[in-house]
Design a protein around this motif. Structure first.
Motif, short mmCIF file in Angstrom:
data_model
loop_
_atom_site.label_atom_id
_atom_site.label_comp_id
_atom_site.label_asym_id
_atom_site.label_seq_id
_atom_site.Cartn_x
_atom_site.Cartn_y
_atom_site.Cartn_z
N LEU A 41 0.82 -1.22 0.00
CA LEU A 41 0.00 0.00 0.00
C LEU A 41 0.85 1.26 0.00
CD1 LEU A 41 -2.81 -0.96 2.54
CD2 LEU A 41 -2.98 -0.89 0.04
N VAL A 42 2.06 1.17 0.55
CA VAL A 42 2.92 2.36 0.64
C VAL A 42 3.39 2.81 -0.74
CG1 VAL A 42 5.25 1.33 0.82
CG2 VAL A 42 4.67 3.35 2.17
N LYS A 43 3.29 1.93 -1.74
CA LYS A 43 3.75 2.28 -3.08
C LYS A 43 2.80 3.26 -3.79
CE LYS A 43 6.78 0.69 -5.14
NZ LYS A 43 8.14 1.21 -5.38
N PHE A 44 1.54 3.33 -3.34
CA PHE A 44 0.61 4.29 -3.94
C PHE A 44 1.07 5.73 -3.71
CE2 PHE A 44 -2.05 0.54 -4.05
CZ PHE A 44 -2.82 0.71 -5.19
N PRO A 45 1.30 6.15 -2.45
CA PRO A 45 1.81 7.52 -2.26
C PRO A 45 3.20 7.73 -2.83
CG PRO A 45 1.68 6.34 -0.16
CD PRO A 45 0.96 5.51 -1.17
N VAL A 46 3.99 6.67 -2.96
CA VAL A 46 5.30 6.80 -3.61
C VAL A 46 5.11 7.30 -5.04
CG1 VAL A 46 7.25 5.50 -4.55
CG2 VAL A 46 6.54 5.13 -2.19
N ALA A 47 4.16 6.68 -5.76
CA ALA A 47 3.87 7.11 -7.14
C ALA A 47 3.24 8.49 -7.17
CB ALA A 47 2.94 6.10 -7.80
N TRP A 48 2.31 8.75 -6.27
CA TRP A 48 1.61 10.05 -6.26
C TRP A 48 2.59 11.21 -6.07
CZ3 TRP A 48 -2.45 7.93 -2.28
CH2 TRP A 48 -3.35 7.08 -2.96
N HIS A 49 3.48 11.08 -5.09
CA HIS A 49 4.37 12.21 -4.78
C HIS A 49 5.49 12.36 -5.81
CE1 HIS A 49 2.56 13.44 -1.02
NE2 HIS A 49 2.53 12.18 -0.60
N GLN A 50 5.87 11.27 -6.46
CA GLN A 50 6.93 11.37 -7.46
C GLN A 50 6.41 11.89 -8.80
OE1 GLN A 50 10.49 8.56 -7.54
NE2 GLN A 50 8.91 7.21 -6.76
N LEU A 51 5.13 11.62 -9.11
CA LEU A 51 4.62 11.90 -10.44
C LEU A 51 3.53 12.97 -10.49
CD1 LEU A 51 4.48 8.19 -11.62
CD2 LEU A 51 5.94 9.95 -12.62
N ASN A 52 3.13 13.54 -9.35
CA ASN A 52 2.01 14.49 -9.39
C ASN A 52 2.36 15.80 -10.08
OD1 ASN A 52 3.59 15.67 -7.29
ND2 ASN A 52 1.74 16.54 -6.37
N ILE A 53 3.61 15.96 -10.49
CA ILE A 53 4.00 17.15 -11.25
C ILE A 53 3.18 17.27 -12.53
CG2 ILE A 53 5.85 16.02 -12.56
CD1 ILE A 53 6.09 19.53 -11.03
N VAL A 54 2.71 16.12 -13.06
CA VAL A 54 1.96 16.13 -14.33
C VAL A 54 0.58 16.76 -14.17
CG1 VAL A 54 3.18 14.12 -15.23
CG2 VAL A 54 1.04 13.78 -13.98
N ILE A 55 0.07 16.84 -12.93
CA ILE A 55 -1.26 17.45 -12.73
C ILE A 55 -1.19 18.77 -11.95
CG2 ILE A 55 -2.53 15.28 -12.90
CD1 ILE A 55 -2.74 15.25 -9.84
N ILE A 56 -0.05 19.07 -11.32
CA ILE A 56 0.04 20.35 -10.62
C ILE A 56 0.83 21.38 -11.42
CG2 ILE A 56 -0.15 19.23 -8.36
CD1 ILE A 56 2.83 19.89 -7.94
N ALA A 57 1.57 20.92 -12.45
CA ALA A 57 2.31 21.85 -13.31
C ALA A 57 2.22 21.43 -14.77
CB ALA A 57 3.77 21.92 -12.86
N TYR A 218 -6.00 21.18 -3.84
CA TYR A 218 -6.89 20.07 -3.47
C TYR A 218 -6.31 18.72 -3.91
CZ TYR A 218 -10.38 23.68 -2.48
OH TYR A 218 -11.05 24.77 -1.96
N SER A 219 -5.70 18.69 -5.09
CA SER A 219 -5.09 17.43 -5.54
C SER A 219 -3.89 17.06 -4.66
CB SER A 219 -4.68 17.52 -7.01
OG SER A 219 -3.68 18.49 -7.21
N GLN A 220 -3.17 18.09 -4.18
CA GLN A 220 -2.04 17.82 -3.29
C GLN A 220 -2.53 17.22 -1.97
OE1 GLN A 220 1.31 18.18 -3.79
NE2 GLN A 220 1.68 17.39 -1.73
N LEU A 221 -3.61 17.75 -1.44
CA LEU A 221 -4.20 17.17 -0.23
C LEU A 221 -4.73 15.77 -0.48
CD1 LEU A 221 -6.22 20.06 1.49
CD2 LEU A 221 -4.28 18.78 2.44
N ALA A 222 -5.31 15.56 -1.65
CA ALA A 222 -5.90 14.26 -1.98
C ALA A 222 -4.86 13.15 -2.03
CB ALA A 222 -6.64 14.35 -3.32
#
Length: 502
Positions: A41-57, A218-222
């Motif tokens: 389960l810990v791998k989900f936030p690993v992906a989110w925090h490494q790749l969320n640049i595609v939706i915040i920038a 909001y996506s960062q909090l999510a």
């Protein structure tokens, strides 16, 4: 995956393992399945925090409010297109024109934080155990990730991104080591590869987060708040019995092994004595330790270290670079993200079959060639054609096979005395590739020709494929223990192959 319930299936045979851990708790049973599930389960936030640049920038159209050139010196304010995203870090802090590089710095800070987290938490977990550093990392990840959504200053945002990435790097290294120390040898290759699938699914769900939350805060909090669930590791996660025994905690190790054995329907009566005997035996053993310089001392070791290291750079560069590049190819951003992520799941699963049937060397060469060739085809397609997205997605499929392949390959090509050092140092090279990735993927914004980015991401894996030719095949071979055995490793395999042909 089927879980062995029968004792004869669950207990390891002599040729599968010889250590007390697998004899006590089995190779893979219901207890292992549960522990793997909660750790994965810990791998989900690993992906989110490494790749969320595609939706915040994401790439965002803008103009100047003064009706002059949008990057003119006398432009007082920029107006951003909010038809897709109401607010991004680009519109929040005006990261365009001469400030555009700061958007890439957000991802650079993330990848540098991952690098620092791997090193720091890896060092800490060797001294304090696996579970404690992992729990601390999760708590830091929740707090710093959530704070990112509230800070009004760019410098504070970048600093917090570094902190959350450091914690994320900590969860990566501690979770993988814990899984590998709990799983029997027979299942280690399969589980190590399946360990990547939650990351792939995390990448896939980013498209959903971006679609539902059009404001970056909001996506960062999510992506940050779900990690609160992982604080339950404090009660659910066992310590590694291997580490406990190495630290002299015989009673604690025995209790964990007995718990595992009970859940796997195995006898527990003899575990305490076997663990005691094993600990006494290990205490009297002296193990040879390698040095980092041993990876470069001889021509053979230097060549293999460089070849594996470059392939790690390729994985970091192309995976994170192409993932960000796909979001800039036009069309529906959310479908592009989903497609590039979804293709990784079958790629990861297929890699298990290819690694076992074809071998490590052909699989890595093939996957690198797929990634490289399909990226090189992109410049020959019309700039706004959907075929560019399809070609990039197929390239991601190749990269999704390369990542677990190079991980397994690097764990087998180095001799025992420097294996941890070899894997640690070469895998660290992937972080340098991922640090460079956002700057390369956005070269078009700085005036580079449209063909430059896909050519860079295409040539790199092809060079990696060529370098693999100098590595020995490791499938179904006895792995080297000493530097001398490593020097003759490839030669021996070639001789055996020639004998087989004769």
């Amino acid at each position: 995956m089927t879980v062995a319930n029968d004792k004869n299936e669950n207990v390891s045979k002599t040729d599968e393992t010889t250590d007390v851990f697998q004899k006590s708790m089995g190779v893979f049973g219901r207890w292992h399945l549960w522990i793997c599930f909660i750790i994965f389960l810990v791998k989900f936030p690993v992906a989110w925090h490494q790749l969320n640049i595609v939706i915040i920038a994401p790439a965002q159209n803008f103009s100047c409010i003064d009706n002059v050139d949008r990057c003119a010196a006398n432009c007082t304010k920029h107006i951003f297109d909010d038809s897709i995203f109401t607010d991004t870090i680009i519109s929040q802090w005006d990261l365009v024109c001469d400030r555009a590089y700061l958007a890439n710095m957000a991802q650079t800070f993330t990848m540098f934080g991952i690098l620092v987290g791997n090193a720091f938490f890896g060092f800490w977990s060797d001294r304090s155990g696996r579970s404690k550093p992992m729990i601390v990392a999760v708590i830091i990840q929740v707090i710093s990730g959530s704070l990112c959504a509230f800070v009004p200053w760019l410098w504070a945002f970048l600093l917090l991104r570094f902190v959350v990435a450091t914690a994320t790097g900590g969860t990566m290294v501690t979770s993988f080591v814990l899984v590998m120390e709990l799983i029997g040898t027979k299942w280690r290759c399969t589980v190590a590869t399946l360990y990547q699938i939650p990351f792939n699914l995390g990448h896939l769900t980013l498209a959903l987060f971006g679609y539902l939350f059009r404001d970056w805060r909001y996506s960062q909090l999510a992506i940050s708040l779900p990690s609160i669930i992982l604080i339950s590791y404090f009660w659910l996660l066992p310590e590694s019995p291997r580490w406990l025994l190495a630290a002299g905690e015989v009673e604690k190790a025995t209790k964990i092994l007995e718990t595992a054995a009970k859940h796997n329907n195995l006898p527990v009566e003899s575990i305490a004595q076997e663990v005691k005997t094993y600990a006494e035996k290990k205490q009297n053993e002296t193990q040879a330790r390698g040095r980092a310089v041993d990876l470069f001392n001889t021509r053979v070791m230097c060549l293999r270290t460089c070849c594996i290291g470059f392939n790690w750079i390729v994985c970091g560069l192309c995976f994170f670079g192409v993932a960000q590049y796909v979001g800039q190819l036009g069309g529906n951003l959310f479908w592009n993200i989903a497609a590039s992520a979804a293709i990784q799941v079958p790629g990861t699963c297929i890699s298990i079959l290819l690694l076992e049937k074809l071998g490590r060397k052909p699989t890595l060469i093939l996957s690198n060639c797929v990634a490289g060739i399909f990226m090189l085809l992109i410049p020959f397609v019309e700039e706004h054609s959907h075929w560019r997205v399809i070609l990039a997605v197929v390239a991601m499929f190749g990269i999704s096979i390369s990542f677990p392949s190079v991980y397994l390959f690097s764990g087998e090509v180095f001799p025992t005395v420097v294996r941890n050092l070899g894997v640690g140092i070469t895998s660290m090279m992937a972080r340098f590739g991922s640090i460079a990735a956002p700057h390369i993927s956005t070269l078009g914004a700085y005036g580079a020709a449209p063909w430059v980015v896909p050519v860079i991401f295409g040539v790199a894996p092809l060079i990696g494929a060529i370098l693999v030719l100098w590595l020995p095949e490791t499938r179904n071979t006895k792995l080297p223990d000493t530097l001398e055995e490593a020097a003759n490793f490839g030669k021996k395999n070639k001789c055996e192959a020639l004998k087989g042909v004769a």
